[in-house]
Design a protein around this motif. Structure first.
Motif, mmCIF file in Angstrom:
data_model
loop_
_atom_site.group_PDB
_atom_site.id
_atom_site.type_symbol
_atom_site.label_atom_id
_atom_site.label_comp_id
_atom_site.label_asym_id
_atom_site.label_seq_id
_atom_site.Cartn_x
_atom_site.Cartn_y
_atom_site.Cartn_z
ATOM 1 N N UNK A 156 132.150 30.125 120.468
ATOM 2 C CA UNK A 156 133.593 30.300 120.288
ATOM 3 C C UNK A 156 133.893 31.511 119.398
ATOM 4 N N UNK A 157 133.070 31.705 118.362
ATOM 5 C CA UNK A 157 133.257 32.862 117.481
ATOM 6 C C UNK A 157 133.046 34.164 118.248
ATOM 7 N N UNK A 158 132.049 34.186 119.124
ATOM 8 C CA UNK A 158 131.782 35.369 119.944
ATOM 9 C C UNK A 158 132.988 35.690 120.834
ATOM 10 N N UNK A 159 133.512 34.678 121.525
ATOM 11 C CA UNK A 159 134.653 34.890 122.419
ATOM 12 C C UNK A 159 135.873 35.350 121.622
ATOM 13 N N UNK A 160 136.126 34.718 120.485
ATOM 14 C CA UNK A 160 137.264 35.116 119.650
ATOM 15 C C UNK A 160 137.130 36.532 119.119
ATOM 16 N N UNK A 161 135.938 36.878 118.669
ATOM 17 C CA UNK A 161 135.708 38.225 118.153
ATOM 18 C C UNK A 161 135.857 39.257 119.263
ATOM 19 N N UNK A 162 135.367 38.935 120.439
ATOM 20 C CA UNK A 162 135.501 39.853 121.576
ATOM 21 C C UNK A 162 136.971 40.056 121.937
ATOM 22 N N UNK A 163 137.758 38.990 121.936
ATOM 23 C CA UNK A 163 139.195 39.110 122.236
ATOM 24 C C UNK A 163 139.902 39.978 121.212
ATOM 25 N N UNK A 164 139.620 39.715 119.949
ATOM 26 C CA UNK A 164 140.274 40.488 118.893
ATOM 27 C C UNK A 164 139.853 41.953 118.947
ATOM 28 N N UNK A 165 138.609 42.199 119.275
ATOM 29 C CA UNK A 165 138.132 43.571 119.389
ATOM 30 C C UNK A 165 138.799 44.265 120.567
#
Length: 177
Positions: free
Chosen positions: A142-151
């Motif tokens: 979930x952290x990976x997906x969230x970080x990718x979205x924010x990036x």
């Protein structure tokens, strides 16, 4: 320690907007007249990042599990000294699956951010999963997906996470990294 700081600086430069990219300002809190000025603010002060992320820098920042997967892929590819970036990309995809990130999610992020930035997002999420406290990650997928979205949206959250990762990595004994 200099190699670690250099690696983190290169990652930060990788996620920084390039020269000439539009910077969107946050809307004001108070009600004011509409901004009818068609000019967009262009950031020209930031130099273009000339530093490339090296495999050695990725290995320095990776946690033990990711480094182990990279070593397995490097051995299979016959890379005895230092793994190549394509080998690291394959190993990171494997590690992502171990963390619960589907191939479809990985491919979608890779298509949006490119392989290197996708690997760096995974590296940050994975490394922060071993942390305690405020920046601990309970669910690396979930952290990976969230970080990718924010990036993808251009948020500056990546800069803060890199700084925190650097502080954490410097404080961890070398055998735990």
């Amino acid at each position: 320690m200099n190699a670690l700081i250099e690696a983190l600086g290169a990652i930060l430069a990788e996620f920084s907007p390039g020269p000439g990219q539009t910077v969107e300002a946050a809307p004001p809190d108070s009600s004011v007249g509409p901004n009818t000025d068609q000019k967009k603010k262009i950031e020209t002060c930031r130099p273009q990042a000339s530093v490339r992320i090296t495999p050695a820098q990725v290995l320095t920042l990776a946690d033990g599990d990711l480094r182990e997967v990279i070593a397995i892929y490097a051995e299979a590819a016959g890379e005895t000294h230092l793994p190549s970036l394509p080998t690291i990309f394959l190993a990171a995809r494997e590690r992502a699956q171990m963390l619960g990130i589907s191939c479809m999610e990985w491919d979608a992020v890779r298509d949006q951010l490119g392989e290197l930035r996708t690997v760096l997002c995974l590296l940050i999420a994975d490394r922060n999963s071993v942390r305690m406290g405020r920046f601990a990650v309970r669910n690396p997928a979930a952290a990976f997906i969230g970080l990718a979205r924010k990036t993808t949206r251009g948020d500056e959250v990546i800069a803060a996470l890199i700084a925190e990762l650097r502080n954490f990595t410097v404080g961890v004994p070398s055998h735990d990294r």
